[in-house]
Design a protein around this motif. Sequence first.
Motif, mmCIF file in Angstrom:
data_model
loop_
_atom_site.group_PDB
_atom_site.id
_atom_site.type_symbol
_atom_site.label_atom_id
_atom_site.label_comp_id
_atom_site.label_asym_id
_atom_site.label_seq_id
_atom_site.Cartn_x
_atom_site.Cartn_y
_atom_site.Cartn_z
ATOM 1 N N ARG A 476 -8.539 -8.655 -4.406
ATOM 2 C CA ARG A 476 -7.785 -7.403 -4.334
ATOM 3 C C ARG A 476 -6.443 -7.621 -3.652
ATOM 4 N NH1 ARG A 476 -10.739 -4.859 -0.967
ATOM 5 N NH2 ARG A 476 -12.402 -4.567 -2.501
ATOM 6 N N PHE A 477 -6.459 -8.363 -2.536
ATOM 7 C CA PHE A 477 -5.207 -8.658 -1.842
ATOM 8 C C PHE A 477 -4.258 -9.428 -2.761
ATOM 9 C CE2 PHE A 477 -2.498 -11.464 0.613
ATOM 10 C CZ PHE A 477 -1.974 -10.626 1.597
ATOM 11 N N ALA A 478 -4.770 -10.438 -3.460
ATOM 12 C CA ALA A 478 -3.939 -11.243 -4.350
ATOM 13 C C ALA A 478 -3.354 -10.396 -5.470
ATOM 14 C CB ALA A 478 -4.749 -12.401 -4.924
ATOM 15 N N HIS A 479 -4.167 -9.548 -6.069
ATOM 16 C CA HIS A 479 -3.696 -8.714 -7.185
ATOM 17 C C HIS A 479 -2.601 -7.757 -6.728
ATOM 18 C CE1 HIS A 479 -3.824 -6.437 -10.925
ATOM 19 N NE2 HIS A 479 -3.940 -5.330 -10.199
ATOM 20 N N GLU A 480 -2.808 -7.089 -5.574
ATOM 21 C CA GLU A 480 -1.808 -6.137 -5.091
ATOM 22 C C GLU A 480 -0.509 -6.857 -4.723
ATOM 23 O OE1 GLU A 480 -3.415 -3.835 -1.927
ATOM 24 O OE2 GLU A 480 -5.026 -2.986 -3.142
ATOM 25 N N LEU A 481 -0.624 -8.043 -4.141
ATOM 26 C CA LEU A 481 0.586 -8.782 -3.773
ATOM 27 C C LEU A 481 1.355 -9.217 -5.016
ATOM 28 C CD1 LEU A 481 2.364 -10.009 -1.590
ATOM 29 C CD2 LEU A 481 0.909 -12.048 -1.652
ATOM 30 N N ILE A 482 0.646 -9.675 -6.037
ATOM 31 C CA ILE A 482 1.323 -10.075 -7.282
ATOM 32 C C ILE A 482 2.098 -8.901 -7.867
ATOM 33 C CG2 ILE A 482 0.929 -10.735 -9.681
ATOM 34 C CD1 ILE A 482 -1.315 -12.535 -8.734
ATOM 35 N N GLU A 483 1.474 -7.716 -7.910
ATOM 36 C CA GLU A 483 2.140 -6.550 -8.479
ATOM 37 C C GLU A 483 3.373 -6.167 -7.671
ATOM 38 O OE1 GLU A 483 1.421 -5.099 -11.363
ATOM 39 O OE2 GLU A 483 -0.067 -6.699 -11.595
ATOM 40 N N ARG A 484 3.293 -6.254 -6.345
ATOM 41 C CA ARG A 484 4.428 -5.907 -5.493
ATOM 42 C C ARG A 484 5.578 -6.898 -5.669
ATOM 43 N NH1 ARG A 484 3.744 -2.829 -0.653
ATOM 44 N NH2 ARG A 484 1.795 -1.638 -0.643
ATOM 45 N N VAL A 485 5.265 -8.201 -5.668
ATOM 46 C CA VAL A 485 6.315 -9.225 -5.789
ATOM 47 C C VAL A 485 6.923 -9.198 -7.175
ATOM 48 C CG1 VAL A 485 6.756 -11.713 -5.733
ATOM 49 C CG2 VAL A 485 5.284 -10.677 -4.005
ATOM 50 N N ARG A 486 6.123 -8.938 -8.186
ATOM 51 C CA ARG A 486 6.640 -8.895 -9.561
ATOM 52 C C ARG A 486 7.690 -7.807 -9.722
ATOM 53 N NH1 ARG A 486 1.844 -8.431 -13.095
ATOM 54 N NH2 ARG A 486 1.739 -10.707 -12.997
ATOM 55 N N ALA A 487 7.580 -6.746 -8.922
ATOM 56 C CA ALA A 487 8.523 -5.629 -9.031
ATOM 57 C C ALA A 487 9.814 -5.870 -8.255
ATOM 58 C CB ALA A 487 7.856 -4.349 -8.523
#
Length: 812
Positions: A476-487
């Motif tokens: 969950r942490f990895a997924h949320e971080l990926i979405e934030r950095v991708r933006a």
Amino acid sequence: MPTGWMSDVRLAFRHLVKRPAFTCVAAGTLALGIGAATALFSVVYGVLISPYPYADPDEIWAFGVSAPAGPQRLRPFRYDAFEEMARLPALGDVMATAPGSRLLTGTFAPETVPAIEVSGNAFGFLGVAPILGRVIQPSDVLPDGAPRPVAVLTFRRWQESFAGATDVLGKTLRLDDVEHEVIGVMPPRFGWWTSDGVWVPLGRTGRDRQVFPIARLRAGASAATATQQWAALVPMLSAAHSDGFPRDGARGILTNYMDITVASGPMQQALRLLFGAVVLLLLIACANVANLQLARASARGREMAVRASLGASRAHIVRQLLTESVALALLGGIAGVACAYVIIRIMVGLMPDFFVPNEARIELNALALLFCTLVSLASGILFGLMPALQTSRPDLTTTLKEEARGSSGGGREFTRGMLVVAEVAVSVILLASAAVTVRSFLALQRVDLGFDPEGVVAVGLPLSPRTYDSLESRNRFAHELIERVRALPGVDAVSIGNGGMPFGGPQSDYAIDGQPAADGQRLRVYLASEDYWRVLRVPIRRGRALTDREVTSGDSAAVINEAAAALWPPGTDPIGRQVRVDVVTRPGNATVLTRENASPQVTVVGIMANARNDGIGNDVQPAVVVPYTLVAPAQRTLAVRTSGVAAPLLNAMRAQVQQLDPLQPLARPYTFTEVVANEAAQPRFTMALFAAFGMLGLMLAMAGLYSVLAYLVSMRRREIGIRMALGAHPAQIVQDIGRTGLGLVAVGLAVGGLGSVVLLRLLASQLSAFAGGGLDPLTFTMVAALLGAAALVACIVPARRAARVQPTDAMR
């Protein structure tokens, strides 16, 4: 010291002081050769001979296994296998190490520090005492197998975290949310698996965890006996725990610890080659000084003849001249110590840290100074013996006649010419070796990586195993971080994984569906998100990449590289086939979490192009990419491809991490271009030093050629004057002198070229796999052209001086 020797020494220094120009030139020439040799000895001693502070490191043995026809593989073993090893009768002591890292929080800024778990007997095994407190002992493992929360600090960690405070004992470090009491501090040079972390006790819980064991032999036992006992134990361990062992008759092998250090591979080969180059450089310097000695001996011919006529024996004259040579060499050695200090500083600056043991100390110690003294004495005898024997000829009449004719003596002139030929030949060998290393380095720079490192920045994410104690929370942490950095602005693609970006990554046993289990080869396993191929810019050859849905749901889908596709039988299409990847369900590390009831079988959905994954100098290894959501290690890597400057992006990434978890640290960021550059650091080191020694040898050889021609002109001054008085044109004089010098160079070039071909073929495997290790015609032509140009310059000045001789002055 006998009176005669004392008299010789006083007379030798009196002669050297009377001729300061000669003394300075000769001592300076020797200082370069002796200084380079002393510096290389200091590096070889510090890196290869005595790199560790442990007690008797050459008596430590490491455990390895191999397939019947395969290479030995040093690898970790299960903890229960380590306990079986400790019971072997031939072994006196066995210790285990489990490398890792932990999250340091509490009163310190969050960061990941190396935390090396060691068995209770480890510090006694290694034999290094702490400078404060005590070390980890067997009593630090409780009867139930749990380790006590205690820690021993490295010297650097003590300085960084506690500012070197002497009251550090009893203070605590919060590691992975557990308070650890500081019980000791190790000396600056001690760095077992870390130089800036901590050591903690290795518990007996988690019997399937992986550890690295090493052993010492019992008194009276031989390595052959211990190897036999280990070889007998391996089949039983393989039968009980098949993972990690070759499936078709595993063999057990013991390897001396000194043969598996970080300096035992490319750096060891490089230092050996460089030491040989320095020996050649020292020989050039000795030949140069021998030439100077011969020239000086010619001027002293009358003195030696008169001394002989007054009753001095030839042995006494030889002894006197050798004493002068040794005194001169000792002066060169003293200056060489200063040169060695400078060269060591330069070499240490060029030397890649990761190719040198972190405990190695490269310095001018007592052994290096003793080596310098011995080399100086040997050099003095080497370059002084031939001039001494020639000068000690007690023929007064012949000597006086030669002086009256202005001749230097045919024998001495021939000897000096041969010394120049030898200098040129050795210089050719040095230059050829340097040319091959340069060609090798340039070839390494042109290697097709298979991925694009430009514009990619990566940073480590060390998650706390206690805070993120489930696979779901980590994903969950990895997924949320990926979405934030991708933006974030400037981000083109983001991937998260477990290494393998761009090199390295864990390895796993595997079995192709419908085929027998693979033996002696492992797959590299990359845990990645769907943007992995966009970040690295590695094309998909067939099939497709992983989809967002497959990654999010943790499907058992996989993409393999072309090297892995070649593992299938010819004519078989891997797409749609299954392969068993053991690490998916058995990661071998307690901090790595997997799905419950997960299957190790993954289905191949695509084949990607080969990309270098084992360094730029090694072949591409078979690899498989699976969703990062299948396996969740505590340590992950976030890789971002950006179209802009990385520094502002890193600050933005750090802010996103802090928003998700204020206590979550980031490891030191790095770029892929830095990683690729580090791969070329060791070849760059070898190339730079070979090139420097080659050019230095060339300059010394040309100085020797110049001195011979200049002396030849001075001895033939009267002859040249007579020839010009009889009508010889100055151009003819220039051609005559130039022909003499270039003739010596041509002979030296031929001898050196032949020697280079033979030597480089013998050392082909060590010099370079890329350049083939041979001396091709183009490289030799370039070396010859460089040498010829330098020789032409060395010949011009003496030749022009000869052409300017005035007949009247020469006759007068």
